[in-house]
Structures are given as structure tokens and as C-alpha cells.
Design an enzyme around this catalytic site. Structure first.
Site, PDB file in Angstrom:
ATOM      1  N   GLY A   1       0.839  -1.193   0.000  1.00  0.00           N
ATOM      2  CA  GLY A   1       0.000   0.000   0.000  1.00  0.00           C
ATOM      3  C   GLY A   1       0.873   1.241   0.000  1.00  0.00           C
ATOM      4  O   GLY A   1       2.069   1.165   0.275  1.00  0.00           O
ATOM      5  N   LYS A   2       0.308   2.367  -0.337  1.00  0.00           N
ATOM      6  CA  LYS A   2       1.046   3.631  -0.244  1.00  0.00           C
ATOM      7  C   LYS A   2       0.045   4.768  -0.295  1.00  0.00           C
ATOM      8  O   LYS A   2      -1.034   4.624  -0.882  1.00  0.00           O
ATOM      9  CB  LYS A   2       2.029   3.763  -1.419  1.00  0.00           C
ATOM     10  CG  LYS A   2       3.179   4.688  -1.107  1.00  0.00           C
ATOM     11  CD  LYS A   2       4.254   3.977  -0.302  1.00  0.00           C
ATOM     12  CE  LYS A   2       5.413   4.877   0.041  1.00  0.00           C
ATOM     13  NZ  LYS A   2       6.527   4.123   0.638  1.00  0.00           N
ATOM     14  N   GLY A   3       0.423   5.884   0.302  1.00  0.00           N
ATOM     15  CA  GLY A   3      -0.448   7.047   0.277  1.00  0.00           C
ATOM     16  C   GLY A   3       0.352   8.307   0.027  1.00  0.00           C
ATOM     17  O   GLY A   3       1.584   8.309   0.153  1.00  0.00           O
TER      18      GLY A   3
END
Ligand code: NAD
Length: 420
Positions: A101-103
Site C-alpha cells: 500500500g502507499k499514500g
């Protein structure tokens, strides 16, 4: 080429080598979820500004999505997708039960007051709450986000659900359920990989010097560079003979006292002006100097087609993300350099983040020896798995690391099946 297309290129190279089934290739080539949020923040002058943020979950077949949140004025969905994609392989290569995941939020945080930064952080986290959770997606710090922001994230989520939730985010301050050993974790992982690569090449007969006679250059003297240099010199007895940061570099034939250099840097912010060295060197001289091992630990795209031919180190351990361009990589491999790829070499950080999450979920905290022992065990195994795949597929370590990870993720995806 977009960053995500670049990432797919690396993936496809490994997928070809391992003859990955076309259906699986299609499934793994796209993120599972991409969320874009546009949200208002009250600024100090009474105006309201709308900011854009993203959270991407690439694959969650092996466990919850895991990955940092970055604040930067150039953040794009394409970049966040690529970073989430890489997190899938990084978690898999070390065998921790996470997907990728990444934001990111498109903002220059240096232009915000403390209050604006807090309001932006809390609102962004509330906006992405629809897809995150301690068992679904666990954010962490990345570029321009810190332990303090993780504390705000944890508090925001906990206030929204009405109970303290330690497992919602990692990289928290120790007082809020952070883990001992997190600060040194990435450097410690690099140290383990450095020890393992020397052992491996010694067994193969490629290297004949013992570890304590190795001469090492480290580019970058931030969190990763400092702990890498410190642990390699203190625990493995190798000499750090060249070191640099954004302000320039130094060479010392007898090897640096890394603690002294760290103390200087803590006081002066950069290493410029450090008195206990033989001579100053430029960053390019550092990369090309006559050492056994080169450890780029600063930033991406440092070794390119322009300087790869001049690199003399036979072993390169990528502590930074993406320090070698694909063209640089090709030249180095042709020259016979042995490269430990970034998502294996710098996986120590996410591994201790995983330990922090486990501790937070159990409300039971480990001592430092336990953290270090578990980290060493996982990193050693990851190195051995990748070296095994290198031999199995007769390829380089980067493609081998992808092959190990893709195999794990593809197997989990296949075992779970395509729903319905
Ligand atoms: P940092 O900001 O603490 O340190 C970066 C260092 O690089 C500083 O010493 C800076 O002066 C130096 N630098 C910047 N530009 C330079 C240049 N042009 N030439 C030479 N040196 C330069 O960052 P960090 O946390 O140590 O991260 C370093 C790298 O490791 C990044 O690629 C990061 O993505 C990667 N990484 C970090 C972690 C972590 O846990 N911190 C985990 C995985 C990967």
C-alpha cells in the site's frame, strides 16, 4: 515513462524469467484499489484550501496493505501506484504477512504552520478511513511525514472509532506504542545484507578478503546512511573509508570513527567541515572510489549510464530506493558487479514496522534484543531465498528478488482463488 510503467517493466522482466502464467500476470499488474480524496482544510488566515490525497492498495492476498504516506508537492496517483506496487514485493521478499500500500498528499508541508499540518493530516486520515484499518491497511511515515504525524493519525482514527487502536499505523513515537529498534532498523537490515553478501561471495570463491578487511563507501548520511555505517564498522569491523551527504564528502584511508561523525552531524546538520578526514571528495568521486563495497544510501538515480563504467566497487548494496537506473544496472551487471537490490537491502524498516504492528495488536512490547534477533533472522532468510532464486533462474539478484516475491504473492492469490 511513468514511474508505474517503469515498475511494471521490472516486474515483467522477472515474470518472463519465471514464466509467470498470463492470467496471474494480468491480476498482479494492477492495484486492487485506488482512492483519491479532495478535502478542505481551514488555513490560519481564515481561508479554506482544498488538497488532494491518495491511498492505493496494490495486492492484499498475503495480508493487509502496508506502506507509508508521503507529503510532497509533486505527489501523483501514478507515483503512489508504483510505490504501492513495490511495497507488495518488499513485504513478500522478507516474508512478512503484508500486501503493498502507499499514500500521498500533494502538498509542500514546509509552507504550512504546525496547526495547518495537523488539520491537514487529521482530515486526510479521516478521508481514507473508508479503506484503512488495523487488519486491512496500515500506513506509516515516508517522505516528509514523521512520528509526530503518525501520532495524529493514530489519535484521529482512535477518536473516530471510539477506542485506542495502536495497530492502525506504524512509525509511532515510543510513548504511543512505537517499537524499540525502529530508528536503526533499515541500517541494521543493510548491515545484515552486507554481511550475507560477503559470506555468499566468499563461499563462491569470488571474494577472498575477510569482512574486517573490507573497505566501504557510503553515500548519504541521514537515518539509513548513519546506522548502516555505524553498524557495519562497529559490528562487522569493516572500514568506512568514504562518506558523503548533500553538503559534500570525505575520504579517510584508516576508516572513520562513525560515532564521532554522527555526533558532528547531529550538531552541524551536515558533514561539511568535519575535521577528522584525510581529504574532501565530491559525491561522484565517492561513487567511483576504490572500495570493495559501495552503499548508496541517499536518493534515487545516482548511478546512471553516465558514471556506471567508472564504478570500481565489485559489490553494491542498495540502501536507498532506486539508486541505480536501469541503464546503469545493465552496465554494472556486464562489468560483473554484484548488486543487492533495494527492496531486499532496505527491507529492515518495514520488517520492524511489522514488529511494531504485532506488538500494538497484542498490547505487549518486546525488548531491543528481541527486535534485533527477529530482524536478523528474517533478513538472513530473505537474502538466502533471493540468492537461491538467483541460482535457480540463473539471473541477477534484482530479478531473483522479484521472482521470490512474485512466487509468494502469486501462490497466495491462486490459493485464495478468484472470487466468486
Ligand atoms: P534522510 O533524509 O534521513 O537522509 C538522506 C541523506 O542523503 C542525507 O544525509 C542527505 O544529505 C543525503 N543526500 C541528499 N541529497 C544528496 C546528494 N545529492 N548526494 C549525496 N547525498 C545526498 O533519508 P533516509 O531515511 O536516510 O533515506 C535514504 C534513502 O533510503 C531514501 O532513498 C529512502 O527512500 C530509503 N529508505 C529509507 C528507509 C527508512 O527507514 N528511513 C526505509 C527504506 C528505504
Amino acid at each position: 515513462m511513468s514511474l508505474f510503467e517503469n515498475a511494471l517493466k521490472q516486474f515483467n522482466k522477472a515474470a518472463d524469467i519465471m514464466k509467470l502464467d498470463a492470467n496471474m500476470r494480468e491480476v498482479l499488474s494492477q492495484p486492487k484499489r485506488e482512492l483519491t480524496v479532495n478535502f478542505p482544510v481551514k488555513m490560519d488566515d481564515g481561508s479554506i484550501k482544498v488538497f488532494t490525497g491518495h491511498r492505493v492498495q496494490h495486492n492484499v492476498a498475503r495480508g493487509p496493505a502496508k506502506g507509508g504516506v508521503r507529503y510532497h508537492q509533486d505527489v501523483t496517483l501514478d507515483e503512489v501506484k508504483a510505490l504501492a506496487f513495490w511495497m507488495t514485493w518488499k513485504g513478500a521478499v522478507v516474508g512478512i504477512p503484508y500486501g503493498g500500500g502507499k499514500g500521498g498528499v500533494k502538498v509542500d508541508p514546509s509552507l504550512l504552520s504546525e496547526g495547518e499540518l495537523e488539520r491537514l493530516s487529521r482530515r486526510y486520515f479521516s478521508e481514507i478511513q473508508v479503506i484503512i484499518g488495523e487488519k486491512t491497511d496500515i500506513p506509516a511515515p515516508d517522505m516528509n511525514t514523521s512520528g509526530k504525524i503518525m501520532g495524529w493519525f493514530m489519535d484521529t482514527y482512535s477518536m473516530n472509532v471510539g477506542e485506542p487502536v495502536l495497530g492502525i499505523v506504524t512509525g509511532k513515537p515510543l510513548e504511543l506504542g512505537g517499537s524499540l529498534g525502529r530508528t536503526e532498523a533499515t541500517g541494521r537490515g543493510v548491515r545484515v545484507c552486507t554481511e550475507e553478501v560477503v559470506k555468499y561471495l566468499t563461499d563462491k570463491g569470488t571474494v577472498s578478503k575477510p569482512m574486517n578487511q573490507m573497505r566501504i563507501a557510503v553515500q548519504g548520511f541521514g537515518n539509513v546512511g548513519q546506522y548502516t555505517a555505524k553498524l557495519i564498522s562497529e559490528e562487522l569491523g569493516a572500514k568506512i573509508v568514504a562518506i558523503s551527504d548533500i553538503s559534500g564528502g570525505f575520504y579517510k584511508d584508516s576508516g572513520f570513527d562513525v560515532n564521532d561523525l554522527m555526533a558532528y552531524c547531529a550538531k552541524n546538520k551536515v558533514i561539511k567541515g568535519y575535521p577528522n578526514a584525510d581529504r574532501e571528495i565530491s559525491n561522484n568521486e565517492l561513487l567511483c572510489c576504490d572500495v570493495d563495497i559501495l552503499i548508496p544510501a541517499a536518493l534515487e538515480n545516482q548511478i546512471t549510464a553516465a558514471n556506471a563504467n567508472d564504478i570500481r566497487a565489485k559489490i553494491i548494496v542498495e540502501a536507498a530506493n532506486g539508486p541505480i537506473t536501469p541503464e546503469g544496472d545493465e552496465i554494472l551487471l556486464k562489468k560483473g558487479a554484484f548488486i543487492v537490490p533495494d527492496f531486499l537491502a532496505n527491507a529492515g524498516g518495514v520488517t520492524v514496522s511489522y514488529f511494531e504492528w504485532v506488538q500494538g495488536m497484542q498490547w505487549y512490547f518486546w525488548d531491543i534484543d528481541e527486535v534485533r534477533k527477529a530482524l536478523h533472522r528474517l533478513m538472513k532468510k530473505a537474502f538466502a531465498d533471493v540468492a537461491g532464486a538467483k541460482e535457480k533462474y540463473n539471473t541477477d539478484m534484482r530479478s531473483a528478488a522479484y521472482a521470490v516475491s512474485i512466487e509468494k504473492v502469486a501462490t497466495a492469490t491462486k490459493l485464495r482463488g478468484i472470487y466468486p
